[in-house]
Scaffold this motif. Structure first.
Motif, PDB file in Angstrom:
ATOM      1  N   GLY A  98       0.774  -1.228   0.000  1.00 13.72           N
ATOM      2  CA  GLY A  98       0.000   0.000   0.000  1.00 13.72           C
ATOM      3  C   GLY A  98       0.805   1.278   0.000  1.00 13.72           C
ATOM      4  N   ARG A  99       2.130   1.177   0.137  1.00  9.21           N
ATOM      5  CA  ARG A  99       2.946   2.391   0.142  1.00  9.21           C
ATOM      6  C   ARG A  99       3.172   2.869  -1.295  1.00  9.21           C
ATOM      7  N   PRO A 100       3.091   4.178  -1.551  1.00  3.46           N
ATOM      8  CA  PRO A 100       3.375   4.677  -2.896  1.00  3.46           C
ATOM      9  C   PRO A 100       4.833   4.435  -3.275  1.00  3.46           C
ATOM     10  N   VAL A 101       5.082   4.263  -4.562  1.00  2.00           N
ATOM     11  CA  VAL A 101       6.413   3.946  -5.073  1.00  2.00           C
ATOM     12  C   VAL A 101       6.867   5.039  -6.026  1.00  2.00           C
ATOM     13  N   VAL A 102       8.104   5.502  -5.832  1.00  2.00           N
ATOM     14  CA  VAL A 102       8.722   6.427  -6.770  1.00  2.00           C
ATOM     15  C   VAL A 102       9.980   5.766  -7.327  1.00  2.00           C
ATOM     16  N   VAL A 103      10.274   6.026  -8.580  1.00  2.00           N
ATOM     17  CA  VAL A 103      11.483   5.515  -9.217  1.00  2.00           C
ATOM     18  C   VAL A 103      12.403   6.692  -9.506  1.00  2.00           C
ATOM     19  N   ILE A 104      13.674   6.543  -9.103  1.00  2.00           N
ATOM     20  CA  ILE A 104      14.681   7.577  -9.297  1.00  2.00           C
ATOM     21  C   ILE A 104      15.786   6.980 -10.157  1.00  2.00           C
ATOM     22  N   ASP A 122       1.345   2.615 -14.041  1.00  2.00           N
ATOM     23  CA  ASP A 122       0.124   2.577 -13.222  1.00  2.00           C
ATOM     24  C   ASP A 122       0.433   2.291 -11.758  1.00  2.00           C
ATOM     25  N   GLY A 123       1.586   1.685 -11.491  1.00  2.00           N
ATOM     26  CA  GLY A 123       1.952   1.371 -10.115  1.00  2.00           C
ATOM     27  C   GLY A 123       2.877   2.389  -9.478  1.00  2.00           C
ATOM     28  N   LEU A 124       3.091   3.521 -10.146  1.00  2.00           N
ATOM     29  CA  LEU A 124       4.028   4.524  -9.645  1.00  2.00           C
ATOM     30  C   LEU A 124       3.305   5.782  -9.180  1.00  2.00           C
ATOM     31  N   ALA A 125       3.920   6.436  -8.189  1.00  2.00           N
ATOM     32  CA  ALA A 125       3.449   7.748  -7.746  1.00  2.00           C
ATOM     33  C   ALA A 125       4.222   8.864  -8.418  1.00  2.00           C
ATOM     34  N   ALA A 126       5.484   8.593  -8.839  1.00  2.00           N
ATOM     35  CA  ALA A 126       6.303   9.633  -9.458  1.00  2.00           C
ATOM     36  C   ALA A 126       7.517   9.010 -10.117  1.00  2.00           C
ATOM     37  N   LEU A 127       8.095   9.779 -11.048  1.00  2.00           N
ATOM     38  CA  LEU A 127       9.309   9.396 -11.763  1.00  2.00           C
ATOM     39  C   LEU A 127      10.307  10.538 -11.644  1.00  2.00           C
ATOM     40  N   VAL A 128      11.543  10.207 -11.236  1.00  2.00           N
ATOM     41  CA  VAL A 128      12.611  11.204 -11.111  1.00  2.00           C
ATOM     42  C   VAL A 128      13.743  10.799 -12.044  1.00  2.00           C
ATOM     43  N   LEU A 129      14.170  11.737 -12.891  1.00  2.00           N
ATOM     44  CA  LEU A 129      15.229  11.485 -13.866  1.00  2.00           C
ATOM     45  C   LEU A 129      16.384  12.443 -13.609  1.00  2.00           C
ATOM     46  N   SER A 130      17.572  11.880 -13.401  1.00  2.00           N
ATOM     47  CA  SER A 130      18.782  12.662 -13.145  1.00  2.00           C
ATOM     48  C   SER A 130      19.770  12.433 -14.281  1.00  2.00           C
ATOM     49  N   GLY A 131      20.078  13.497 -15.034  1.00  2.00           N
ATOM     50  CA  GLY A 131      20.998  13.362 -16.162  1.00  2.00           C
ATOM     51  C   GLY A 131      20.666  12.182 -17.045  1.00  2.00           C
TER      52      GLY A 131
END
Length: 273
Positions: A98-104, A122-131
């Protein structure tokens, strides 16, 4: 530095070693997706900040990287790596339902994270892209052309000075035995080209919030080429922070506290929503 522990999974192409920086009662899960030639252990400082912010953090060593199985830095199909990251997400889901998931995702990890969002957004809360390696990145095509002309991929290792203005970052990278310091491999270069095209044709990620962090002096993954891919990937919920003078690894840059503050404010907004 926060305590960490390891999980060993069976990945698509052999044993996958995953580092976890645990949190007893996390608000969210962060999946850290490392870049080419390196490993998840280089993200301990980032993990510390995320754990203090309320995250349980997981970071796999990709096939051919770090302590995972496979010929060094050989990735034949990035779709397999995306599948491996999803296996890690399932471990995290089981531990923290049940915890939200972010990918970095950083650099090559940004390409993997972008494709992950296309497949599993659909299973993600956010996407973070670094370089991120996304959009127009000329390195694979150039190296393959040189390999055709001369019979082998030229041995041009990553210059540690290109990572950060902080000389300690480059020195640690150069001395790290889990970092690959040799030439790129032909199968990986070919896989980069295929996956850049796949992501370009894979559509945007809809309403998924996207944070893009980049240094304007990034000579490994130039800003202008990434912009093409990031703007094509984002469905409109894009936040960007471009750092003047920063090189490739913004989480390890001299203004890292500013970068990390931007990341945490973005995540706070996502979690509040």
């Amino acid at each position: 530095m926060a305590d960490s522990r390891e999980h060993v999974l069976e990945g698509t192409r052999g044993t996958l070693v995953v580092r976890e920086w645990p949190h007893e009662r996390p608000r969210y899960v962060a999946l850290v997706v490392h870049g080419y030639a390196e490993h998840a252990g280089r993200y301990g400082d980032l993990a510390d900040v995320l754990v203090a912010h309320g995250a349980a953090v997981y970071g796999p060593d990709h096939v051919g990287h770090g302590r995972s199985a496979g010929e060094r830095v050989v990735i034949e199909d990035f779709e397999d790596v995306v599948t491996d990251v999803h296996a890690v997400a399932e471990v995290a889901h089981a531990a923290h339902p049940g915890r939200p998931v972010v990918v970095i995702g950083h650099s090559m990890g940004g390409l993997i994270a972008a494709r992950y969002a296309q497949r599993y957004g659909d299973g993600l809360a956010a996407l973070v892209l670094s370089g991120p390696v996304i959009g127009a990145w000329e390195t694979p095509g150039r190296l393959l052309a040189e390999a055709e002309a001369h019979g082998e991929v030229p041995d041009i290792p990553v210059n540690p000075a290109a990572l950060s203005r902080d000389p300690e970052v480059g020195a640690a990278y150069a001395a790290d035995p889990l970092v690959w310091h040799g030439p790129m491999k032909r199968p990986t270069l070919e896989a980069f080209l295929r996956t850049l095209e796949t992501v370009a044709k894979g559509g945007d990620v809809g309403a998924l919030p996207v944070l893009w962090l980049h240094g304007d002096d990034d000579r490994l993954v130039p800003l202008a080429g990434s912009r093409i891919g990031v703007e094509r990937l984002s469905g409109g919920a894009l936040t960007e922070h471009i750092h003047a003078g920063a090189r490739h690894e913004v989480f390890h840059e001299t203004d890292r506290d500013v970068v990390l503050g931007e990341l945490l404010r973005f995540l706070d907004g996502v979690l509040a929503a």
